[in-house]
Design an enzyme around this catalytic site. Structure first.
Site, PDB file in Angstrom:
ATOM      1  N   SER A 107      -3.998  -4.630   2.048  1.00  0.00           N
ATOM      2  CA  SER A 107      -3.146  -4.111   3.119  1.00  0.00           C
ATOM      3  C   SER A 107      -3.709  -4.457   4.488  1.00  0.00           C
ATOM      4  O   SER A 107      -2.970  -4.549   5.469  1.00  0.00           O
ATOM      5  CB  SER A 107      -2.962  -2.596   2.983  1.00  0.00           C
ATOM      6  OG  SER A 107      -4.174  -1.920   3.182  1.00  0.00           O
TER       7      SER A 107
ATOM      8  N   ASP B  57       0.847  -1.201   0.000  1.00  0.00           N
ATOM      9  CA  ASP B  57       0.000   0.000   0.000  1.00  0.00           C
ATOM     10  C   ASP B  57       0.878   1.245   0.000  1.00  0.00           C
ATOM     11  O   ASP B  57       1.882   1.304   0.710  1.00  0.00           O
ATOM     12  CB  ASP B  57      -0.906   0.001   1.239  1.00  0.00           C
ATOM     13  CG  ASP B  57      -2.161   0.841   1.040  1.00  0.00           C
ATOM     14  OD1 ASP B  57      -2.074   1.894   0.374  1.00  0.00           O
ATOM     15  OD2 ASP B  57      -3.220   0.452   1.561  1.00  0.00           O
TER      16      ASP B  57
ATOM     17  N   HIS C 266      -0.668   4.454   0.253  1.00  0.00           N
ATOM     18  CA  HIS C 266      -1.465   5.567   0.770  1.00  0.00           C
ATOM     19  C   HIS C 266      -0.946   5.989   2.143  1.00  0.00           C
ATOM     20  O   HIS C 266      -0.778   5.164   3.025  1.00  0.00           O
ATOM     21  CB  HIS C 266      -2.943   5.160   0.860  1.00  0.00           C
ATOM     22  CG  HIS C 266      -3.523   4.781  -0.473  1.00  0.00           C
ATOM     23  ND1 HIS C 266      -3.504   3.480  -0.929  1.00  0.00           N
ATOM     24  CD2 HIS C 266      -4.100   5.520  -1.441  1.00  0.00           C
ATOM     25  CE1 HIS C 266      -4.062   3.441  -2.129  1.00  0.00           C
ATOM     26  NE2 HIS C 266      -4.432   4.657  -2.461  1.00  0.00           N
TER      27      HIS C 266
END
Length: 915
Positions: A810, A757, A759
């Protein structure tokens, strides 16, 4: 017993290194040449594969030693027995013979040792060659390639034919460092076996180049698995590069995720400064035992530096041990560039960037015609930065060599990780262009498109090509009668195409994207009025009646009648998407930089536009045309009078109260006034951190509501995240200045976005706030593997670990981090943040594998945005009730897990905590 049955019963042992064993024989140049190649002008020593012809006795002796040691599977001495590698020695014409003789030697020795109670198998070794299809050999020319897909396919096909006719039981495609090379090998393997009327298991073993878990060509393991998922392989595994210790976290990742059997044949540790391997059979055995005891593997063996002594130890280790069971097949579409795109329901809608299309972008067409590839790549890069999750690429123009331009552009962007981290959509009406594109892409891409327009035979032929190159596909609702425009024709063609693809071609329904044709409305022709409404109806029907299939469309077609009026066009697109997505449309070719949100549209305009989209009123088109003319006239009037009125209208929001201005700036992704507004906020709030916790978080919560309700899409959320990051950056110096010097630290926290991930907005905000509350924050960044998090926690003597992640995979990785912490004996609080609708689910999954406390970040409105505020008592009561309900729903889901699910009493006793 065949290997397909045997692998279900016990862990199988593969042999060890061939090159390491050959070195022990002290062979000379003369040994390698033999009489056959005595007159060759090139040095032959080191070309181990030619020994199948010149010194078969040595190869046979090595294989016999491995079988005596207990190997169930021996690999042929054919790692480089194809003409790409052998051409370096001038022996390309002998490569097929090397493969054939290598297989015959192994077959003969295996049959000698094979017993009913312990059958022995031969795996035909297929190496990656010494060239790559995905990377340029020239740093000054990233589009250049040493070889192309067709050359590699032909070379591999010749090798496969030699191996199969020579008698191998298995094809082992090993040491994969470039996924495109691997796809060519898989294509050759299955094509050759079909031609020969044989079906053999195919093993694939990849090598990773760094501790981040990427291949040399840049893919993550998740992306690699998605890239080869269309092929009916037997197993996936890892070999070379690492020793067992370094390999373990990555083989554990495969074990958790792979729907195939898994294999591991690591090196004897890492090479020392002399290029030698220091691990011994005694030191490696306990490490391999962990692979076996933890049920990470089905097949285990050795690579560089290992010998028959290693294999003898491994053979003892597997006795009586339970083999790993493959994971269930994914139930979501999985695409890939360098990274995985898992099309989960939580993703909602996949934005396909439309600007790299010569038919839809005059600028892109001009740049390609001018060979200005640098700027053309910049367009692709900006689309990804703006939130496009897939990039559509189209080179169909009469003045272009579309096939060559598609090849060149795809080869160029392969060197641009900021672009190729996302999958591509290869878009053309010329099938040769599509095939050329497919031969350039290592990831799992999307073909746009196929249809029944030319009949079923052409349709099936194209679909088989899609399968052959490992792609997903867009199916247009066309057939022999023409383009479908009604609900009935759309659904009829969709059903027919779906049945052919799933029942006759054998395509996974998850890889099918139906495009029911987005057509222009409000054209003045009454028969066009129902086009959008029928598309939406057809979308709902497809999702309900064609299991697994997705729905897409070229959204800009809808507003073709209003070219030149960008506001009306974007407003129509926003309204159309709002309704189509609610019925199941999950892909769309759109401009990711679009500015108009569904929530922006004034109610009087919204009513008119929805009347047109949904075909609710007879005069809707006329009213929309009138509205468009009104807006156009206003714009022209403002232009004639100068920009003053237009500026006044644009900046009306600047007269709102401070908090409303900050919220608006976040929702719209406008950073132009942040310096000014935050300076004012610093005068109104006691501390800089209060601005983050107050108006900025209010704005983020508004974004969460809009996103959750389908009124805002990922590209707009990406812009919001950038603006929030900008705001935090502006406030950071004030936050630092307001910290109390000399005060005792509240504790040390490690925060990271977990592996898989990228983000980080929530993680970054939490880090700032915790630092303001006197925590020492160590931010490890994004894509951080579990073992690195655990290692850092031990090194830093952390008090708490914060894990962030937005995408669904995730969340599983968070559970893996908890599992690794438990193994390491850490009992620190784990703080979970990210996609909050799933966090309690994750906490419940962590509880059975982790004995420490679990903390998850929540905001009271359940939005998918991290909140820094502690829940009040009422919120805690509501969430406690929710936890009780959720526990009841999920109890059965985890009933088959190795450990019992934590009870709700555990939560009340602070094993699971709310923050």
């Amino acid at each position: 017993m065949n290997i397909i049955d045997l692998v279900k019963e016990r862990v199988l042992v593969l042999d060890g290194a061939m090159g390491t064993m050959i070195q022990r024989y002290g062979l000379t140049e003369k040994d390698f040449r033999g009489q056959r190649f005595a007159g060759s002008s090139k040095e032959m020593k080191g070309n181990n594969d030619m020994l199948n012809i010149t010194r078969p006795d040595v190869i046979e002796d090595i294989m016999r030693k491995y079988l005596i040691a207990g190997a169930d599977i021996i690999t042929t001495n054919t790692f480089s027995s194809q003409r790409i590698s052998q051409d370096d020695y001038g022996l390309g014409d002998a490569s097929r013979e090397m493969a054939f003789e290598g297989a015959r030697i192994a077959r003969r020795v295996a049959d000698e040792f094979s017993k009913e109670e312990k059958p022995r198998f031969v795996a035909g070794s297929v190496g990656p060659t010494n060239k790559t299809c995905s990377m340029s050999p020239d740093v000054s020319n990233p589009a250049k390639r040493d070889l192309d897909y067709d050359q590699l396919f032909d070379a591999y096909s010749e090798q496969m034919e030699g191996l199969v006719t020579g008698g191998v039981d298995i094809i082992l495609i090993e040491t994969v460092f470039d996924t495109l090379n691997a796809k060519a090998a898989l294509d050759a393997a299955f094509t050759t076996m079909k031609a020969l009327g044989r079906e053999l298991p195919v093993m694939v073993s990849v090598t990773i180049s760094d501790l981040a878990g990427r291949t040399l060509s840049g893919q993550t393991l998740d992306a690699f698995m998605a890239s080869i998922a269309s092929y009916p392989i037997f197993s996936i595994g890892l070999n070379c590069s690492f020793g067992a210790r370094q390999m373990k976290p990555f083989i554990a990742e495969l074990a958790r995720k792979a729907p195939w059997y898994t294999s591991a044949h690591p090196n004897a540790g890492l090479p020392n400064s002399m290029g030698q391997y220091d691990e011994t059979a005694d030191s490696m055995a306990p490490q391999i035992a962990e692979f076996i005891d933890e049920q990470l593997v089905n097949i285990v063996g050795g690579c560089c530096g290992t010998t028959d002594e290693f294999i003898a130890r491994y053979a003892e280790l597997v006795k009586g041990k339970t083999p790993r069971k493959p994971q269930p097949k994914p139930v979501t579409m999985r695409l890939s560039g360098l990274d995985l795109l898992d099309v989960t329901p939580e993703l909602g809608f996949v934005n396909v960037g439309e600007r790299c299309n010569v038919a839809g972008s005059r600028k892109f067409l001009r740049l390609i015609k001018e060979k200005n590839y640098s700027e053309a790549i910049g367009i692709a890069r900006r689309q990804v930065a703006d939130g496009a999750q897939v990039i559509d690429i189209n080179m169909d123009d009469g003045l272009l060599d579309a096939e060559q331009e598609m090849t060149t552009f795809l080869n160029l962007i392969a060197a641009e990780p900021d672009v190729t981290k996302v999958p591509v959509m290869i878009d053309s009406s010329n099938w040769n262009v599509i095939k050329a594109g497919l031969k350039c892409v290592q990831g799992k891409c999307i073909v746009n498109s196929i249809s029944l327009k030319e009949g079923e035979e052409v349709f099936k032929s194209h679909a088989k090509d899609v399968l052959r190159y490992g792609a997903a596909v867009v199916v247009m609702c066309f057939d022999e009668q023409g383009q479908a425009t009604s609900f009935e024709r759309r659904t009829e063609i969709a059903q027919r195409a779906y049945n052919i693809l799933t029942q006759e071609v054998g395509m996974n329904p998850l890889d099918i994207i139906i495009d029911p044709n987005v057509l222009a409305i409000a054209t003045g022709m009454e028969e066009h009025d129902s086009y959008a409404a029928d598309f939406i109806r057809a979308t709902e029907w497809i999702r309900e009646n064609l299991p697994g299939a997705h729905v897409s469309g070229g959204v800009s077609n809808l507003s073709f009648s209003f070219r030149g009026n960008n506001y009306i066009r974007e407003a129509m697109h926003a309204v159309f998407l709002y309704h189509a997505i609610s019925k199941g449309m999950d892909f769309g070719i759109v401009n990711p930089a679009t500015k108009v949100l569904y929530s922006d549209i004034p109610s009087d305009q919204l009513e008119i536009i929805e009347d047109v989209i949904l075909n609710r009123k007879a005069n809707a088109s006329e009213r929309l045309i009138a509205l468009a003319e009104q807006i156009k006239a206003e714009a022209e009037s403002q232009k004639a009078e100068g920009n003053d009125k237009n500026i006044e209208k644009q900046e009306k929001w600047r007269n709102e109260p401070l908090e409303r201005r900050l919220e608006y700036a976040l929702v719209k992704g406008i950073g132009d006034y942040l310096e000014e507004d935050l300076a004012e906020a610093l005068q109104n709030y006691p501390k800089a951190v209060n601005i983050i916790e107050g108006p900025l978080m209010d704005g983020m919560n508004t974004v969460g509501e809009l996103f959750g309700n389908g009124k805002m899409f990922l590209p707009q959320v990406v812009k919001t995240a950038r603006t929030m990051k900008q705001a935090v950056s502006i406030l950071q110096p004030y936050i630092e200045a307001q910290k109390t010097e000399g005060s005792a630290k509240a504790g040390k926290v490690i925060i990271a976005t977990v592996k898989g991930d990228v983000h980080d907005i929530g993680k970054n905000i939490v880090g700032v706030i915790m630092a303001c509350n006197n925590y020492e924050v160590i931010d490890m960044g994004v894509m951080v593997p579990a073992e690195q998090i655990v290692k850092k926690a031990i090194q830093e003597k952390a008090d708490i670990i914060g894990l962030s992640g937005l995408i669904t995979p995730s969340l599983e990785e968070m559970v893996n981090v908890a599992r690794e912490m438990e193994k390491a004996g850490l009992k620190l609080p784990i703080m979970i943040g990210g996609a909050t609708t799933s966090e309690m689910h994750v906490a419940l999954k962590i509880a059975p594998v982790y004995s420490g406390p679990v903390v998850w970040m929540k905001d009271a409105s359940q939005n998918p945005i991290v909140s820094s505020q502690l829940l009040n008592d009422k919120d805690k009561e509501l969430l406690e009730a929710n936890l009780n309900n959720k526990y009841s729903q999920l109890r059965s889901e985890y009933s088959e897990s190795q450990k019992p699910l934590a009870s709700i009493e555990d939560a009340r006793n602070n094993k699971l905590r709310l923050f």
